[in-house]
Design an enzyme around this catalytic site. Structure first.
Site, PDB file in Angstrom:
ATOM      1  N   ILE A  49      -6.943  -6.489  -4.875  1.00 46.59           N
ATOM      2  CA  ILE A  49      -7.285  -6.351  -3.467  1.00 46.59           C
ATOM      3  C   ILE A  49      -8.416  -5.351  -3.297  1.00 46.59           C
ATOM      4  CG2 ILE A  49      -6.399  -5.765  -1.183  1.00 46.59           C
ATOM      5  CD1 ILE A  49      -3.563  -6.206  -2.525  1.00 46.59           C
ATOM      6  N   CYS A  50      -9.380  -5.706  -2.447  1.00 45.87           N
ATOM      7  CA  CYS A  50     -10.441  -4.754  -2.115  1.00 45.87           C
ATOM      8  C   CYS A  50     -10.152  -4.192  -0.739  1.00 45.87           C
ATOM      9  CB  CYS A  50     -11.799  -5.470  -2.123  1.00 45.87           C
ATOM     10  SG  CYS A  50     -13.148  -4.389  -1.647  1.00 45.87           S
ATOM     11  N   LEU A  51      -9.594  -3.006  -0.708  1.00 44.64           N
ATOM     12  CA  LEU A  51      -9.262  -2.378   0.566  1.00 44.64           C
ATOM     13  C   LEU A  51      -9.517  -0.880   0.420  1.00 44.64           C
ATOM     14  CD1 LEU A  51      -8.063  -2.710   3.394  1.00 44.64           C
ATOM     15  CD2 LEU A  51      -5.797  -2.474   2.407  1.00 44.64           C
TER      16      LEU A  51
END
Lengths: 456, 179
Positions: free
Chosen positions: B112-114
């Site tokens: 996840i890119c967060l």
């Protein structure tokens, strides 16, 4: 799980508003009560160790920021928050007693009545309290019957009469007992075994033990007297006890030559002879491996391992040491070294422990009973906490909440059915009503602030 | 009145016999995770859930997220894994989608890119805030820095195609648990 206290413990008790107090006396980082609370320049408070470790975990000191508002934080600008420290100390001491009192049946002072009567009285009493809290208009209490015209129903009438004018004779003793209750209960732990030895969860004096006039025992010396007298008597009683303790403390400190702390009312601590010095941080770039090693040896720390390990160990030690220096009861260096060792073995343990997914699922299957048990226990706790609220019938404000919860969650049960094993068990085992009830209680108090963080 | 004012100070002088247990640090990760578990179970937020995979290792959790209403993901449930580092909460946990997830900010292996899981992590975040953030990410992706460029393009350009492609990747949580 029992030893972990949580603000939500207060939901379902007679003092649910203490949830907010309980929550605000906890560090947002470790979720426990503040230990040596320190305040940042942006006025946020954390445990000394928590904020120090937080700052130490950032790559450079310039990037360190407040965990709550991201304002820049400098370790040297942290300041002790003495008021919070005292508050936490007081609250932690009194928490258990307040909790027992809040969970207990309401205080009933009455002359002999039949058991059926007393039951009715206590339930009307409880409702009275609830109504007052929610400031909902109510009809006058229905439990005033001629045959139970003693002090307890009189109280119920008094509460009801706030809205409807009733000709009721107010009784001062009753009033002061009411006001005094929280303070008496708060003092209970200090009374040591004397008060709790009664086995009473609060100062319930029911007629059968022969105190028909509503006499209460002093929580310190246990002498029975009227509530008004207890107020006056308690001061003297405490002074006496305090004087006794100071004498013993003084004799203790003269033996150890310990410095006397200047903070008023702070007990003498087992500090070493000179106050603990803070350790400076190091610019690791300026140290080559051998210099860093000798620095660690100088501090009395283990000097084996890679350079990264050496740096981590030193950083952790500085945080531990400085936080310990902030503490009112500093640990010995030996204890601190043990903490450091625990921390390090924890680090390496998890680094080594690589469990494959297969192992985990097999493990999960073979231990599913333990999980079922855990969930059942948690749910039982929830049920227990909710019981009193439900029994007394939700007041109007709560009902409105329930309504909106149902509206909001209309589609939720459907979604939840698809959720995997654990969740199915959680939702399947309990009635929906109970689950929503839980939401009502905690949602407004805990979830709201937390979820706004998520957006931030 | 007098007695009320003196109460707190009287207390502080009575304490201290049982105080030296302060700062028991060695189990701080476990303790914090236990309290998070408790908070999560007590607050019972709809649409999210999480639980440790085993009770011997509290540092490995599994969780579920239901797609928020009014998004492509409405009515779907996704399974995630959460791994907490030994220096949690000072460092972010590693979160991955276990269910196949077709989303602009999630790659094919579930990473996840967060920002709040990376450079914007803060020690006050917890499982609940992470799950809620992920849930809102499903409805509001950050299309400016996509891991899945195709999804990012279709999100605004062709919603029907987005939904179709997304559903071809979706696997029911029951299937995943059986694997």
């Amino acid at each position: 799980m029992d030893e972990i206290s949580d603000p939500s413990d207060w939901t379902g008790t007679r003092l649910p508003s203490l949830l907010i107090l309980d929550a605000s006396l906890r560090c947002r980082i470790c979720k426990d009560f503040f230990k040596s609370p320190f305040m940042t320049e942006c006025a946020h408070t954390f445990c000394s160790l928590c904020i120090r470790k937080c700052i130490a975990s950032t790559p450079t000191s310039e990037t360190a920021c407040c965990p709550i508002c991201r304002a820049p934080v400098l370790e040297i600008r942290l300041r002790r928050n003495q008021v919070v420290e005292d508050l936490v100390e007081w609250f932690e001491n009194a928490r258990a007693a307040i909790m027992t009192a809040a969970k207990a049946e309401p205080v009933v002072i009455s002359v002999p009545v039949t058991s059926a009567d007393s039951e009715r009285v206590s339930s009307s009493e409880r409702r009275g309290r609830k109504r007052r809290r929610d400031s909902v208009d109510e009809k006058p209490s229905t439990s005033v019957t001629p045959e139970s015209g003693d002090s307890a129903p009189r109280r119920a009438v008094r509460r009801g009469s706030r809205k409807v004018s009733y000709e009721v004779k107010l009784d001062i003793g009753d009033e002061s007992e009411d006001e005094a209750a929280p303070f008496d209960l708060g003092k209970k732990p200090d009374a040591g075994s004397s008060a709790s030895a009664n086995g009473d969860s609060s100062f319930i004096i029911i007629d059968d033990d022969g105190n028909p006039d509503g006499l209460v025992p002093c929580p310190v010396c246990n002498v029975v007297m009227t509530p008004q007298e207890v107020q006056i008597h308690l001061d003297d009683c405490f002074k006496e006890q305090e004087a006794k303790e100071t004498r013993t403390n003084q004799s203790a400190s003269s033996k150890s030559n310990g410095p006397i702390r200047t903070l008023q009312s702070q007990p003498l601590s087992k500090m070493s002879k000179k106050p603990l010095q803070r350790l400076p941080k190091l610019q690791y770039d300026l140290f080559n491996d051998s210099k860093l090693r000798s620095k660690l040896v100088e501090l009395g720390l283990p000097a084996y391992g890679t350079r990264v390990q050496l740096q981590q160990r030193h950083t952790e030690w500085v945080s531990l040491w400085n936080a310990n220096a902030d503490s009112n009861n500093p640990k010995t260096k030996r204890q601190l070294l043990r903490d450091l060792n625990d921390w390090e073995s924890n680090l390496t343990k998890y680094a080594v422990q690589k469990i494959s997914a297969d192992d985990l699922s097999a493990w999960g299957k073979s231990h599913s009973n333990a999980f079922d048990d855990l969930i059942a226990r948690a749910k039982k706790n929830v049920q227990k906490k909710l019981d009193p609220e439900q029994q007394q019938g939700a007041s109007r404000t709560v009902e409105v909440n329930v309504q909106s919860q149902y509206e909001r969650q209309d589609s939720a049960p459907e979604e939840l059915k698809k959720v995997d094993g654990i969740d199915q068990k959680v939702n399947g085992r309990t009635e929906e009503r109970m689950d929503y009830g839980c939401d009502v209680l905690t949602d407004t108090l805990i979830t709201q602030p937390v979820s706004s963080d998520a957006i931030m | 009145m007098d007695s009320q004012n003196t109460t707190p100070t009287t207390f502080s002088s009575h304490k201290m016999q049982d105080a030296p247990t302060a700062m028991a640090d060695s189990h701080s990760v476990t303790k914090r995770l236990q309290s998070e578990l408790m908070q999560l179970m007590m607050s019972n937020v709809p649409g999210i859930s999480a639980f440790p995979v085993s009770d011997s290792n509290l540092c490995q959790w599994t969780g579920t997220i239901s797609g928020p209403e009014g998004t492509f993901y409405e009515g779907l449930t996704y399974k995630i894994s959460m791994t907490f580092p030994p220096n949690y909460p000072y460092h972010a946990p590693v979160i991955r989608f276990v269910s196949p997830m077709w989303h602009p900010n999630v790659d094919m292996s579930g990473n996840i890119c967060l920002d709040i899981l990376k450079e914007k992590w803060s020690a006050i975040y917890n499982v609940q805030t992470i799950l809620l953030s992920l849930q809102s990410l499903l409805g509001e992706p950050n299309n400016a820095s996509p891991l899945n460029a195709q999804a990012a393009d279709l999100w605004d350009g062709n919603p029907a195609e987005y939904k179709r492609l997304m559903m071809t990747h979706y696997k029911d949580i029951g299937e995943i648990n059986d694997e």
